[in-house]
Design an enzyme around this catalytic site. Structure first.
Site, short mmCIF file in Angstrom:
data_model
loop_
_atom_site.label_atom_id
_atom_site.label_comp_id
_atom_site.label_asym_id
_atom_site.label_seq_id
_atom_site.Cartn_x
_atom_site.Cartn_y
_atom_site.Cartn_z
N HIS A 44 0.82 -1.22 0.00
CA HIS A 44 0.00 0.00 0.00
C HIS A 44 0.85 1.27 0.00
O HIS A 44 0.32 2.35 -0.21
CB HIS A 44 -0.92 0.02 1.22
N GLU A 148 -4.94 -12.18 7.77
CA GLU A 148 -5.82 -11.02 7.80
C GLU A 148 -7.18 -11.28 7.15
O GLU A 148 -7.83 -10.34 6.70
CB GLU A 148 -5.12 -9.78 7.20
C1 3PY Z 1 -4.07 -4.50 7.93
O1 3PY Z 1 -4.34 -4.02 9.04
O2 3PY Z 1 -4.88 -5.09 7.21
C2 3PY Z 1 -2.73 -4.36 7.41
O3 3PY Z 1 -2.44 -4.89 6.36
C3 3PY Z 1 -1.76 -3.50 8.14
O4 3PY Z 1 -1.19 -2.59 7.25
MG MG Z 2 -4.02 -5.66 5.25
#
Ligand code: 3PY
Ligand code: MG
Length: 255
Positions: A44, A148
């Site tokens: 990002h 994530e």
């Molecule tokens: C998230 O919190 O999804 C991340 O990838 C941290 O940058």
């Molecule tokens: Mg992320």
């Protein structure tokens, strides 16, 4: 190189900076603070192949460990930034063991992986010989799989079981988005905190590194309490915001 790698595996939670800004003077300043490592963000942040190469050199010259977050699925970039001198790579959106296997292969040399030979610049960055670099790097560099999504939490044990994966890194924003099915993140909020605890204890049980991203000191302290081994703290925007706000707050002619 050994000294920097040892710092990454030292006992307490290791604090590291998270940056997407490529300016060398800025990175030099960030690396000058009490972080043990600086992560350069290609997912990002603004880092491209040239600026990440320069950024790694800048961070290493300041005596801090350069880490790089690659874009999703870019295993070629993982090997390439290692050749540039990165000591750890963070791969986003690792959702299943197959993703972790491909990532680990790009990070480690035979017999554990398939990293292609080209270590001269990385070795020179740390003033070590190529044989010394080859002896030391696979055991000590960090291949961190970002957990994530809901899918990744369900597969976290299999991901951690992959040889060559050194640990996981919690991405709390995307994790909350995936769990809540809501595009507004709620990092470390009530709906995702149990998943965070599951990830940390899975890494501990596997004997691997539990690491995490934190935007605020409150979250970083909370993660330290949960036993995270490496915690990023803040991002460029918060570093600047706090510094600029502190200046303006002390002025008696600005409201
Ligand atoms: C998230 O919190 O999804 C991340 O990838 C941290 O940058
Ligand atoms: Mg992320």
């Amino acid at each position: 190189m050994k000294r920097l790698l040892n710092r990454l595996s030292s006992g307490g939670p290791v604090p590291f900076a998270w940056s997407g800004l490529t300016d060398p003077r800025y990175l030099e300043m960030i690396a000058g603070y009490a972080f043990d490592a600086v992560l350069l963000d290609m997912q990002h942040g603004f880092f491209d192949e040239t600026s990440v190469q320069n950024g790694i050199a800048t961070v290493a010259a300041k005596g801090k460990a350069p880490l790089v977050r690659i874009p999703v699925g870019r295993w070629d970039t993982a090997s390439r930034v290692m050749d540039f001198g990165a000591l750890g790579v963070i791969a986003p959106m690792i959702n299943r063991a197959e993703d972790a296997e491909a990532f680990a292969k790009s990070m480690k040399y035979v017999p554990r992986g398939e990293r292609s030979f080209g270590p001269s610049h990385a070795a020179a960055t740390y003033g070590v010989s190529v044989p010394d670099y080859l002896d030391g790097i696979d055991g000590a560099s960090l291949a961190l799989a970002m957990i994530e999504t809901r899918e990744a939490v369900a597969a976290v044990d299999e991901i951690l079981a992959v040889d060559g994966i050194d640990g996981v890194l919690i991405g709390p924003g995307d994790l909350s988005i995936s769990i809540r099915q809501n595009r507004i993140p709620d990092a470390y909020g009530p709906d995702s905190i149990d998943a965070v605890k599951t990830i940390i204890s899975a890494a501990k049980s596997a004997g691997k590194r539990a690491t995490a991203f934190a935007l605020t000191p409150e979250h970083a302290n909370m993660l330290a309490g949960l036993g995270a081994d490496m915690i990023s703290i803040g991002i460029d925007e918060t570093y600047l915001e706090k510094g600029v706000a502190a200046h303006l707050n002390e002025l008696n002619f600005v409201s």
